[in-house]
Structures are given as structure tokens and as C-alpha cells.
Design an enzyme around this catalytic site. Structure first.
Site, PDB file in Angstrom:
ATOM      1  CB  VAL A 100       2.827  51.847  37.903  1.00 45.72           C
ATOM      2  CG1 VAL A 100       2.994  51.034  36.484  1.00 45.72           C
ATOM      3  CG2 VAL A 100       1.748  52.237  38.289  1.00 45.72           C
ATOM      4  CB  SER A 101       7.557  48.600  36.728  1.00 46.18           C
ATOM      5  OG  SER A 101       7.483  47.502  38.174  1.00 46.18           O
ATOM      6  CB  ALA A 102      10.254  51.070  32.632  1.00 44.40           C
TER       7      ALA A 102
END
Length: 410
Positions: free
Chosen positions: A75-77
Site C-alpha cells: 500500500v503506497s505511501a
């Protein structure tokens, strides 16, 4: 596992803190993106992570690794997701394809398109899509369509799309990503060019794409047909100094075998930069003008001091025949800035160092304060005479042109 659902008020407070931080740093600039990021419960898409991990503005949450510990899904930043959503310019009623399924970003897109829009998310890994579908439904976003497929072919059944947002690092632009866009549609993709990755927003114009923005980023690489490996050249025959080439090794890499046996040449450019000042346009400029551009990395456990880069893990470099050069920095008297310089090794080290340093000076005079390059994507069979002037990078499915605006003296 931390059960953050037991404290929804705390989760909402942390979400608001992230959004406030991203507004303050200039990442979030539009009300729709702000509203979406305040609304979607990020913690529900990373149930195995702690509150601190989930609600960090600048850190990703890793959700799957392979047997070697290599990250396969994340889950990307929030900062990266907000940045790409701002680039995408998604509006209510749009039909959007997301490439790379984590769940959270698809939920953000669903908020942006509203009840009248459509969101399809696709991933090659059934474990990832099963997880995304489960988490989306649990968070109230069951209207998002989750597809397990190789995204190289897009998802034609539910297109054409007003927006395609790619959340995995891509080396190439498959034809389907262009053909499945509506006329004037937009593709946002973390694209790797000569070892540098930029999140680029491309608008479709007929059979080709033209960039409207480019931002520094990093992503888990594509899998399946879109996977691509860099080639590594070990200068000393060990892992001490590695040169990574994105588009193939030099014609005769053995010519570098004795480069480190020569004295190291050093040239200083006179170009200063603040310690916290970004210089991503310098990276792209050198990648454009230097034929042998590559990325140098030094293994700290094997480092014998043959080279002295400012950053051991990622250093701009170039190869010319039997010599190689790399960009480094040194302190200045005011301690607030550093000076760019070039070190080189090999039989033509002095000339190569000066040539690279002169390109840094050219960037300072003509490019530093101006706009970045225009990046265009054309079909792979486009003749040379139909491409703009500039660096052309040939991929399997396309030709990428990097053109800088007319130079103006500072």
C-alpha cells in the site's frame, strides 16, 4: 495485528493529520483529493500493520514479499498516492482503470468518480486481487471491479477509460494502455527511463502520449509480460562497484576491466545546490545528454575507497569506452550547500570528467530554473523523422522521446 477498527475516532484523527501534512507540503492541492483522503479508512486496507505504520504520510506498508524478501505488493505511501491522484485529475462520472491492486488507492478513486463513475482495478497476482476484493468489500467499496489478469493487455471489456492510473513501476508502455484511453484521456504511470523513475501524467493525442507533469517516485516493479530487469556491470569483478544499465550494457564492457588501475581524476563544476534542494531535472538532463548514462552503486561491505560517491546506493554515472565517471558533491564554506563535481577512472578519465562537469554547468545555465523536459510516447514503428529532436529511448512496445524546451540563458 492492531485492531484499529475499535477506535474509529482515533483513526479519523490520524487520517486528518496525514492530510493536513500533505496540504502543508504542497502535495494535496485540490479539494476532491483532500476529501477522498479524509474519507477512506486506510487502516482497513493494511489490517496487519500498526497504527503508526498505516498512518505515516511518507511511508508505504508492505503487504507481500517473496521467499527472498523482495517486495511484491504494497500500500503506497499517502504522499505518493495523493501526488498521483492530483496528476490524474479524476472527476465525477469518469471511468478509471487502476493497474496494480492494493485496494486503498482504488477506494480513493471510487470516492473521486462518485456513484456515477466506474473503477476497475487489475493485478496479475490472484492472492493480491483476492485480498483487494475482500478489503474493498469490507470497507464499503464493493462497487469497485477487481480483475485478475496481466495488465499488459489492459482490461478492454470495461473500457475505454478516461483515466488509467498505474501503481507499479513500468519500464514500457504497452499499446493497450494507449488504445484503451478515450480521446484526450490521461495515463499516469511510474515510468523508468535510463534507470530513473518518474510518475508521469500523459495526455493522449491520437496515437501518442504527451507529458503534462513528472514527479520523482519509486514503485514495486511490474510483473508478468511487463517485467524488465536492469543489467549490472561489476567494474572490479566483485560487487564493490556496480553500474546498472537500463537499456543494455555498453558494446564492449570488458574495456572497463582496468579502469580502476588508473589514478582517479577529479573535476569540480562550480555549481552549488542547497542540501535539501531537489535536483531531479539534473538527473533527467544528464540521462538525456550522456550516451553512456547509468546508475552506480557501491556495496558498503566491500568498499575499498576506489570511488567516493555522495550516495553509495544511487549515483549518476556514465561510461565512455574504457572509462567511467560519476557525479559527487563536496562541502562548501557556508555549510548550507554543496558543490557538484565529477570523479572519473580509466585511460580518458580527465577528459570524461570535464565533459560531464560541463554538462552540469550547462544545466545550471540553461535548464535549472526553466521547465523540465516534455516526454512523449510513440508507437514502436514510428520512423525517426516523425519524432521530436532529443533523446529517443526504444522500448519493446514504444519509442520514448525526451525533449527539452529551447534553451534560454540565465
Amino acid at each position: 495485528m492492531t485492531d484499529v477498527t475499535a477506535d474509529p475516532d482515533r483513526a479519523a484523527q490520524l487520517r486528518d493529520q496525514i492530510v493536513d501534512t500533505l496540504i502543508a507540503d504542497g502535495t494535496i492541492v485540490s479539494k476532491p483529493v483532500e476529501t477522498a483522503m479524509r474519507a477512506v479508512p486506510r487502516h482497513q486496507f493494511a489490517p496487519d500493520a500498526s497504527m503508526d505504520e498505516v498512518y505515516s504520510a511518507y511511508n508505504a506498508v508492505f503487504t507481500k514479499k517473496d521467499e527472498h524478501g523482495v517486495i511484491m505488493s504494497s500500500v503506497s505511501a499517502p504522499q505518493i498516492q495523493a501526488m498521483m491522484l492530483e496528476q490524474a485529475g479524476i472527476e465525477p462520472g469518469m471511468r478509471v482503470l487502476e493497474v496494480g491492486s492494493g485496494g486503498y488507492n482504488a477506494a480513493l478513486i471510487a470516492e473521486l468518480v462518485g456513484a456515477s463513475g466506474e473503477v476497475t482495478t487489475v493485478d496479475i497476482d490472484p492472492e493480491v486481487t483476492d485480498r483487494a476484493a475482500r478489503l474493498l468489500a469490507g470497507a464499503g467499496y464493493s462497487r469497485v471491479r477487481v480483475v485478475c489478469a496481466d495488465a499488459t493487455d489492459g482490461v478492454p471489456a470495461y473500457g475505454p477509460y478516461d483515466r488509467i492510473v498505474v501503481t507499479a513501476g513500468a519500464w514500457d508502455i504497452p499499446p493497450a494502455w494507449v488504445s484503451q484511453l478515450t480521446a484526450g484521456g490521461r495515463l499516469v504511470v511510474p515510468l523508468r527511463m535510463r534507470g530513473l523513475t518518474r510518475s508521469i501524467a500523459f495526455d493522449r493525442a491520437g496515437d501518442h502520449l504527451t507529458s503534462v507533469s513528472a514527479q520523482v517516485c519509486g514503485f514495486v516493479p511490474m510483473q508478468g509480460a511487463g517485467a524488465h530487469r536492469e543489467e549490472l556491470l561489476l567494474v572490479t569483478g566483485t560487487g564493490e562497484i556496480g553500474l546498472r544499465f537500463d537499456d543494455g550494457l555498453p558494446a564492449d564492457p570488458s574495456r572497463l576491466d582496468n579502469a580502476v588501475r588508473t589514478p582517479r581524476a577529479e573535476t569540480w563544476s562550480g555549481v552549488l545546490i542547497g542540501r535539501q534542494e531537489p535536483f531531479d531535472t539534473l538527473q533527467l538532463y544528464l540521462a538525456t545528454v550522456l550516451d553512456g548514462f547509468c546508475i552506480m552503486a557501491v556495496d558498503p561491505d566491500l568498499d575499498t575507497g576506489l570511488v567516493a560517491p555522495a550516495n553509495r546506493w544511487f549515483c549518476m554515472a556514465a561510461v565512455d569506452g574504457g572509462s567511467f565517471a560519476y557525479v559527487t558533491t563536496r562541502r562548501t564554506a557556508d555549510e548550507a550547500s554543496v558543490e557538484f563535481g565529477v570523479h572519473a577512472l580509466g585511460p580518458d578519465a580527465v577528459a570524461l570528467a570535464e565533459r560531464v562537469a560541463e554538462q552540469i554547468r550547462t544545466w545550471e545555465r540553461e535548464r535549472r530554473s526553466g521547465p523540465g523536459p516534455v516526454i512523449r510516447v510513440y508507437p514502436a514503428d514510428t520512423p525517426d523523422d516523425q519524432l521530436p529532436d532529443g533523446r529517443v529511448i526504444d522500448k519493446q512496445h514504444c519509442r520514448i522521446s525526451i525533449s527539452w524546451p529551447a534553451a534560454t540563458a540565465a
